[in-house]
Design an enzyme around this catalytic site. Structure first.
Site, mmCIF file in Angstrom:
data_model
loop_
_atom_site.group_PDB
_atom_site.id
_atom_site.type_symbol
_atom_site.label_atom_id
_atom_site.label_comp_id
_atom_site.label_asym_id
_atom_site.label_seq_id
_atom_site.Cartn_x
_atom_site.Cartn_y
_atom_site.Cartn_z
ATOM 1 N N LYS A 97 51.986 31.841 34.995
ATOM 2 C CA LYS A 97 52.295 33.202 34.522
ATOM 3 C C LYS A 97 53.792 33.500 34.650
ATOM 4 C CE LYS A 97 47.620 34.830 35.327
ATOM 5 N NZ LYS A 97 47.041 33.662 36.002
HETATM 6 P P1 OMP Z 1 37.745 32.361 39.102
HETATM 7 O O1 OMP Z 1 37.559 33.848 39.084
HETATM 8 O O2 OMP Z 1 37.627 31.760 40.459
HETATM 9 O O3 OMP Z 1 36.897 31.675 38.067
HETATM 10 O O4 OMP Z 1 39.278 32.082 38.727
HETATM 11 C C1 OMP Z 1 39.886 32.598 37.586
HETATM 12 C C2 OMP Z 1 41.237 31.924 37.364
HETATM 13 O O5 OMP Z 1 41.772 32.402 36.131
HETATM 14 C C3 OMP Z 1 42.281 32.230 38.430
HETATM 15 O O6 OMP Z 1 43.175 31.128 38.523
HETATM 16 C C4 OMP Z 1 43.010 33.440 37.854
HETATM 17 O O7 OMP Z 1 44.347 33.529 38.313
HETATM 18 C C5 OMP Z 1 42.987 33.127 36.358
HETATM 19 N N1 OMP Z 1 42.991 34.320 35.464
HETATM 20 C C6 OMP Z 1 42.115 35.358 35.645
HETATM 21 O O8 OMP Z 1 41.215 35.312 36.505
HETATM 22 N N2 OMP Z 1 42.208 36.459 34.845
HETATM 23 C C7 OMP Z 1 43.117 36.576 33.852
HETATM 24 O O9 OMP Z 1 43.126 37.565 33.150
HETATM 25 C C8 OMP Z 1 44.000 35.514 33.634
HETATM 26 C C9 OMP Z 1 43.888 34.356 34.383
HETATM 27 C C10 OMP Z 1 44.634 33.187 33.906
HETATM 28 O O10 OMP Z 1 45.687 33.369 33.296
HETATM 29 O O11 OMP Z 1 44.147 32.072 33.984
#
Ligand code: OMP
Length: 271
Positions: A97
């Site tokens: 990001k």
């Molecule tokens: P889990 O919730 O464990 O499946 O992880 C989600 C992953 O996606 C993490 O690494 C977050 O930082 C990332 N993420 C989000 O959860 N929401 C977003 O809106 C954007 C991201 C991202 O850019 O990957």
């Protein structure tokens, strides 16, 4: 990796799953922490081997490495090298990001595309065109721009009205003009699946990275219902739901089962 190669992988595997590699020393099984010199790398390797047949992408979130200082950065570099060497057909997203004034963004792009050899990096577009464009200067590399994020705070700015429309729609529409469908994707949270209908009107063919299924409660069915395109157009990410399906000695087996379950569901959406 270019768009055609990504679509080919998705069709061959009948999966558009992205496995998030977000290692947390508090959650990595005890035996790995105690026995391994580089527990994060060892944990990742086993997760990668277990899930690779069911996913087309891996997404290490750099925060989970930066938190451990130099050793964490080393684990990240080794993890990326491992994927590139052993699973070169998998799309590698560095979830960092980033986004800054132009010359700084150029250095970020160099760091992630040249030094780390990631295929894609997540980019925060708040600083505008000169902060995003440096990520679009590399052949077969991608900027994945935050559009509508999965978190509660997305209401604070992204979902505020601007000129009668939600602000995130302006962001996606404007950013789409800086790149194209071959070098830009957008992040859209799975927790906001119905909004994909509006997003598809302004970005009908772009790939979307969709995190938020699994631990954050988003629905894979809803994401597919509103977001699929003729070229699939989706990479659905799950991190904790897969990598911490078990925190015991069977963690890799349990991760395999979860990844396989998601891939089985995805299969039905691929014509
Ligand atoms: P889990 O919730 O464990 O499946 O992880 C989600 C992953 O996606 C993490 O690494 C977050 O930082 C990332 N993420 C989000 O959860 N929401 C977003 O809106 C954007 C991201 C991202 O850019 O990957």
């Amino acid at each position: 990796m270019n768009r055609a190669e990504l679509i080919k992988q998705i069709r061959a595997k009948k999966s558009f799953l992205c496995v998030g590699l977000d290692p947390d020393a508090e959650k990595i099984p005890k035996h790995i922490i105690e026995e391994e010199e580089d527990p994060i790398y060892e944990f990742n390797k086993q997760i990668i081997e277990a899930t690779a047949p069911y996913c087309v992408a891996f997404k290490p979130n750099t925060a989970f490495y930066e938190a451990y200082g130099l050793s964490g950065i080393d684990s990240l570099e080794k993890t990326i090298k491992y994927i590139k060497t052993n699973h070169p057909d998998h799309f590698l997203i560095a979830d960092a990001k980033r986004g800054d004034i132009g010359n700084t963004s150029s250095m970020y792009a160099k760091a992630f595309f040249k030094r780390l050899n990631a295929d894609a990096i997540t980019v925060a577009p708040y600083m505008g065109s000169d902060s995003v464009k440096p990520f679009l200067q590399f052949e077969n590399k991608w900027a994945i721009v935050l559009g509508l994020t999965s978190n509660e705070g997305s209401v604070d700015f992204q979902q505020q009205k601007f000129d009668g429309r939600d602000f995130y729609l302006h962001v996606i529409e404007t950013c789409a003009k800086w790149g194209n469908e071959n070098n830009m994707m957008f992040v859209v949270g799975a927790t906001k699946a119905q909004m994909l209908e509006e997003i598809r009107k302004i970005a009908p063919n772009h790939f979307l990275l969709v995190p938020g299924v699994g631990a954050q409660g988003g629905s894979l069915e809803d994401v597919c219902k509103y977001g699929l395109t003729k070229d699939i157009g989706l990479l659905i990410n799950s991190s904790r739901g897969i990598i911490y399906a078990s925190q015991g000695e069977d963690f890799a087996e349990k991760a395999l089962i979860e990844a396989k379950k998601m891939a089985e569901q995805m299969k039905h959406f691929i014509k």
